[in-house]
Design a protein around this motif. Sequence first.
Motif, mmCIF file in Angstrom:
data_model
loop_
_atom_site.group_PDB
_atom_site.id
_atom_site.type_symbol
_atom_site.label_atom_id
_atom_site.label_comp_id
_atom_site.label_asym_id
_atom_site.label_seq_id
_atom_site.Cartn_x
_atom_site.Cartn_y
_atom_site.Cartn_z
ATOM 1 N N GLN A 138 0.857 -1.184 0.000
ATOM 2 C CA GLN A 138 0.000 0.000 0.000
ATOM 3 C C GLN A 138 0.888 1.227 0.000
ATOM 4 O O GLN A 138 1.630 1.469 0.944
ATOM 5 C CB GLN A 138 -0.924 0.033 1.217
ATOM 6 C CG GLN A 138 -1.756 1.310 1.297
ATOM 7 C CD GLN A 138 -2.639 1.368 2.513
ATOM 8 O OE1 GLN A 138 -3.419 0.454 2.763
ATOM 9 N NE2 GLN A 138 -2.532 2.449 3.295
ATOM 10 N N GLY A 139 0.840 1.999 -1.075
ATOM 11 C CA GLY A 139 1.662 3.193 -1.181
ATOM 12 C C GLY A 139 1.172 4.315 -0.283
ATOM 13 O O GLY A 139 0.155 4.193 0.415
ATOM 14 N N ALA A 140 1.887 5.426 -0.318
ATOM 15 C CA ALA A 140 1.559 6.552 0.548
ATOM 16 C C ALA A 140 0.273 7.258 0.124
ATOM 17 O O ALA A 140 -0.342 7.952 0.926
ATOM 18 C CB ALA A 140 2.717 7.548 0.567
ATOM 19 N N ARG A 141 -0.125 7.102 -1.136
ATOM 20 C CA ARG A 141 -1.337 7.768 -1.625
ATOM 21 C C ARG A 141 -2.241 6.761 -2.321
ATOM 22 O O ARG A 141 -2.400 6.793 -3.553
ATOM 23 C CB ARG A 141 -0.966 8.905 -2.570
ATOM 24 C CG ARG A 141 -0.155 10.007 -1.895
ATOM 25 C CD ARG A 141 0.269 11.074 -2.880
ATOM 26 N NE ARG A 141 1.070 12.102 -2.240
ATOM 27 C CZ ARG A 141 1.641 13.113 -2.876
ATOM 28 N NH1 ARG A 141 1.507 13.191 -4.196
ATOM 29 N NH2 ARG A 141 2.354 14.007 -2.217
ATOM 30 N N PRO A 142 -2.854 5.859 -1.582
ATOM 31 C CA PRO A 142 -3.728 4.864 -2.204
ATOM 32 C C PRO A 142 -4.971 5.513 -2.800
ATOM 33 O O PRO A 142 -5.447 6.539 -2.312
ATOM 34 C CB PRO A 142 -4.098 3.938 -1.028
ATOM 35 C CG PRO A 142 -3.938 4.792 0.191
ATOM 36 C CD PRO A 142 -2.804 5.719 -0.121
ATOM 37 N N VAL A 143 -5.476 4.923 -3.855
ATOM 38 C CA VAL A 143 -6.634 5.454 -4.576
ATOM 39 C C VAL A 143 -7.858 4.605 -4.260
ATOM 40 O O VAL A 143 -7.795 3.377 -4.279
ATOM 41 C CB VAL A 143 -6.377 5.466 -6.098
ATOM 42 C CG1 VAL A 143 -7.621 5.933 -6.851
ATOM 43 C CG2 VAL A 143 -5.195 6.360 -6.429
ATOM 44 N N LEU A 144 -8.971 5.275 -3.966
ATOM 45 C CA LEU A 144 -10.246 4.591 -3.770
ATOM 46 C C LEU A 144 -11.105 4.806 -5.007
ATOM 47 O O LEU A 144 -11.297 5.944 -5.442
ATOM 48 C CB LEU A 144 -10.970 5.127 -2.530
ATOM 49 C CG LEU A 144 -10.276 4.951 -1.183
ATOM 50 C CD1 LEU A 144 -11.146 5.516 -0.067
ATOM 51 C CD2 LEU A 144 -9.963 3.491 -0.913
ATOM 52 N N PHE A 145 -11.614 3.725 -5.576
ATOM 53 C CA PHE A 145 -12.472 3.830 -6.748
ATOM 54 C C PHE A 145 -13.930 3.942 -6.309
ATOM 55 O O PHE A 145 -14.295 3.568 -5.197
ATOM 56 C CB PHE A 145 -12.283 2.620 -7.656
ATOM 57 C CG PHE A 145 -10.887 2.503 -8.205
ATOM 58 C CD1 PHE A 145 -10.486 3.295 -9.271
ATOM 59 C CD2 PHE A 145 -9.976 1.621 -7.660
ATOM 60 C CE1 PHE A 145 -9.207 3.211 -9.777
ATOM 61 C CE2 PHE A 145 -8.684 1.525 -8.157
ATOM 62 C CZ PHE A 145 -8.302 2.319 -9.212
ATOM 63 N N ALA A 146 -14.757 4.447 -7.181
ATOM 64 C CA ALA A 146 -16.177 4.601 -6.872
ATOM 65 C C ALA A 146 -16.845 3.236 -6.748
ATOM 66 O O ALA A 146 -16.513 2.294 -7.466
ATOM 67 C CB ALA A 146 -16.858 5.442 -7.955
ATOM 68 N N GLY A 147 -17.798 3.142 -5.852
ATOM 69 C CA GLY A 147 -18.527 1.899 -5.642
ATOM 70 C C GLY A 147 -19.018 1.815 -4.211
ATOM 71 O O GLY A 147 -18.841 2.742 -3.414
ATOM 72 N N SER A 148 -19.639 0.697 -3.872
ATOM 73 C CA SER A 148 -20.069 0.482 -2.496
ATOM 74 C C SER A 148 -18.844 0.203 -1.622
ATOM 75 O O SER A 148 -17.754 -0.101 -2.131
ATOM 76 C CB SER A 148 -21.034 -0.697 -2.420
ATOM 77 O OG SER A 148 -20.368 -1.913 -2.747
#
Length: 202
Positions: free
Chosen positions: A16-26
């Motif tokens: 897990q990098g320092a800036r993880p990305v969250l994608f749209a969804g539940s």
Amino acid sequence: MREFHPDALGAAVRIQGARPVLFAGSVREVLDPAARYGDRELTAALRAAAADDVVARLPGGLDARIDAEGRNLSGGQRQRLALARSLVGDPPVLVLVEPTTALDAVTEIEIARRVAEHRRGRTTLVLGSAGAFPRGGRPRPGRRGGLRCLTLRPSPRPRRWLTCRPGPGAGRWPGPRRCCRSPTAPPSAAGSVGSPPGSGAG
């Protein structure tokens, strides 16, 4: 790491990098995009990341909608959900880079304690520039697993490499290692830790 066949190493290590990305969804889709785990595993990961209260406040719980990049969440909530996603499935080796920078020290210590308990018997490496995570995740005597915490500090050398030094929970350490080329950016991959100049890592 020597226990894994080279072909299986990629599947065994999660970073897990320092800036993880969250994608749209539940919430369920954010935590488990491939839908491989049930509510029990997702709830355990949420609790270990101290994100269970975040989901409890959302309308719909695990079915609540998360906007792209977590725009409908605070910075601390996004970090906790990203950490929970990394914990889902209990990978044999987990590397976390600056996982709690948006959180206060009290919450950080509590998360470190929970993650250390959740990851007992597995390998977890936490890289961070400072903070309370090393204190909360200190391994208990006689127990395997827990957390190994490395503190990243800017190097005084003009080549602009970072020097990795162990946090309080790091145990034995062979000495300082240069980690990455920029003093402001933590390593983005496990392979960059301790890599010498010109090796292609970092």
